[in-house]
Write an enzyme that holds these catalytic residues in place. Structure first.
Site, short mmCIF file in Angstrom:
data_model
loop_
_atom_site.label_atom_id
_atom_site.label_comp_id
_atom_site.label_asym_id
_atom_site.label_seq_id
_atom_site.Cartn_x
_atom_site.Cartn_y
_atom_site.Cartn_z
N ASP A 23 3.63 0.56 -0.74
CA ASP A 23 4.18 1.64 -1.50
C ASP A 23 3.71 1.65 -3.07
OD1 ASP A 23 5.25 4.01 -1.61
OD2 ASP A 23 7.27 3.50 -1.95
N ASN A 72 4.75 11.50 6.18
CA ASN A 72 3.72 11.77 5.31
C ASN A 72 2.69 12.96 5.55
OD1 ASN A 72 2.91 8.20 4.94
ND2 ASN A 72 4.22 9.54 3.54
C1 IPE Z 1 6.37 4.60 3.26
O1 IPE Z 1 5.88 5.06 2.08
C2 IPE Z 1 5.06 5.03 4.14
C3 IPE Z 1 3.80 4.27 4.06
C4 IPE Z 1 3.84 3.32 2.97
C5 IPE Z 1 2.97 4.57 4.67
P1 IPE Z 1 6.33 6.63 1.39
O2 IPE Z 1 6.20 6.64 0.03
O3 IPE Z 1 5.91 7.80 2.29
O4 IPE Z 1 8.11 6.42 1.59
P2 IPE Z 1 9.45 7.22 0.88
O5 IPE Z 1 8.97 8.70 1.03
O6 IPE Z 1 9.29 7.08 -0.57
O7 IPE Z 1 10.39 6.83 1.91
C1 IPE Z 2 1.93 4.51 -0.53
O1 IPE Z 2 1.99 5.24 -1.90
C2 IPE Z 2 0.76 5.29 0.41
C3 IPE Z 2 1.35 6.15 1.50
C4 IPE Z 2 2.61 6.31 1.55
C5 IPE Z 2 0.22 6.73 2.36
P1 IPE Z 2 2.51 6.46 -2.19
O2 IPE Z 2 1.51 7.45 -2.02
O3 IPE Z 2 3.79 6.64 -1.62
O4 IPE Z 2 2.77 6.26 -3.71
P2 IPE Z 2 4.22 6.61 -4.67
O5 IPE Z 2 5.51 6.17 -3.73
O6 IPE Z 2 4.18 7.83 -4.59
O7 IPE Z 2 3.97 5.92 -5.94
MG MG Z 3 5.87 6.22 -1.86
#
Ligand code: IPE
Ligand code: IPE
Ligand code: MG
Length: 245
Positions: A23, A72
């Site tokens: 993340d 997602n």
């Molecule tokens: C979790 O991260 C999913 C992945 C890393 C693929 P998210 O960024 O989607 O999670 P939330 O929405 O902050 O809980």
């Molecule tokens: C994790 O990074 C990747 C996926 C969930 C696919 P994020 O895209 O969630 O990054 P933040 O949480 O917005 O920083």
């Molecule tokens: Mg995230």
């Protein structure tokens, strides 16, 4: 050779199964004045370094990475498309390297909604590496833990209807056996980057007794030294599994 000193770890007490909620790509991009997709691209490099170190250490048998959750899909079409394009690029670029390193690749998640061409690449890479034995890399794509448990329940009902399973014989193992990757259930260490203290629907069944390490580091900044730190933290923990201390 690795840029980290692997002798800092006890080779006999490595976690067999490590999972990572990767993340913070978006926040990393913002911090660097880039758009979110650049953050995801940078994150792909971290996948490479983390996989390399796990392979080098030897004792880690399975690495599970959360790449795309069932939630997602709520992101913009542009971001979702970019994430799947990146996954396709990753498979094409890395598959030979993974294969040469004797790493098996597996995908877990639902297939609905994924493009046929991507699904074919995923299946081909699983097929190509299926006899590899050094380590398994599980990529969670369109994965949700609740969906996984729902699918396992449906499989149990199917088996009951077909007379191969009796209601009275259902136990924890019956559910474990019907998860997406039944051969890799137990999780020893869950790492989440970028500081969020939640599970976001990742491997809820499997991580009942796993150790959890959360680091504030954004995923694109998470490389071998940061993984070493998480493994040192893991080795400092005392696991009880409910027994008396
Ligand atoms: C979790 O991260 C999913 C992945 C890393 C693929 P998210 O960024 O989607 O999670 P939330 O929405 O902050 O809980
Ligand atoms: C994790 O990074 C990747 C996926 C969930 C696919 P994020 O895209 O969630 O990054 P933040 O949480 O917005 O920083
Ligand atoms: Mg995230």
């Amino acid at each position: 050779m690795s840029e980290v000193n692997v002798t800092e770890l006890d080779p006999d007490r490595l976690p067999e199964h490590v999972a990572i909620i990767m993340d913070g790509n978006g926040r990393w991009a913002k911090q660097n004045g880039l758009n979110r997709v650049r953050g995801h691209e940078a994150g792909a490099k971290s996948v490479r370094s983390v996989t390399e170190l796990c392979r080098e250490l030897g004792g880690i048998k399975t690495l599970s990475l959360y790449a795309f959750s069932t939630e997602n899909w709520r992101r913009s079409n542009a971001e979702v498309s970019a994430l799947f394009a990146l996954l396709s690029k990753y498979i094409k670029l890395e598959i030979n390297n993974l294969h040469n390193e004797n790493i098996r690749i597996k995908f877990m998640g639902r297939t609905d909604g994924l493009a046929k061409a991507l699904l074919a690449e995923m299946r081909d890479s699983e097929e190509k590496t299926k006899h590899n034995t050094a380590m398994t890399l599980n990529l969670a794509v369109n994965y949700g833990s609740r969906s996984e448990i729902v699918d396992a329940c449906k499989a149990i009902v199917d088996d009951i209807e077909q007379g191969v399973l009796a209601k009275g014989d259902i136990d924890e193992q019956s559910i474990s056996d019907r998860l997406y990757l039944p051969e890799t259930q137990e999780l020893d260490l869950l790492i989440r980057t970028s500081g969020e203290l939640r599970l976001s629907n990742f491997m809820l069944w499997q991580l009942s007794y796993s150790e959890i390490v959360v680091t504030d580091t954004y995923w694109p900044d998470f490389h071998k030294p940061q993984l070493m730190e998480a493994l040192r933290e893991y080795q400092s923990r005392k696991r009880n599994f409910g027994a008396r201390t």
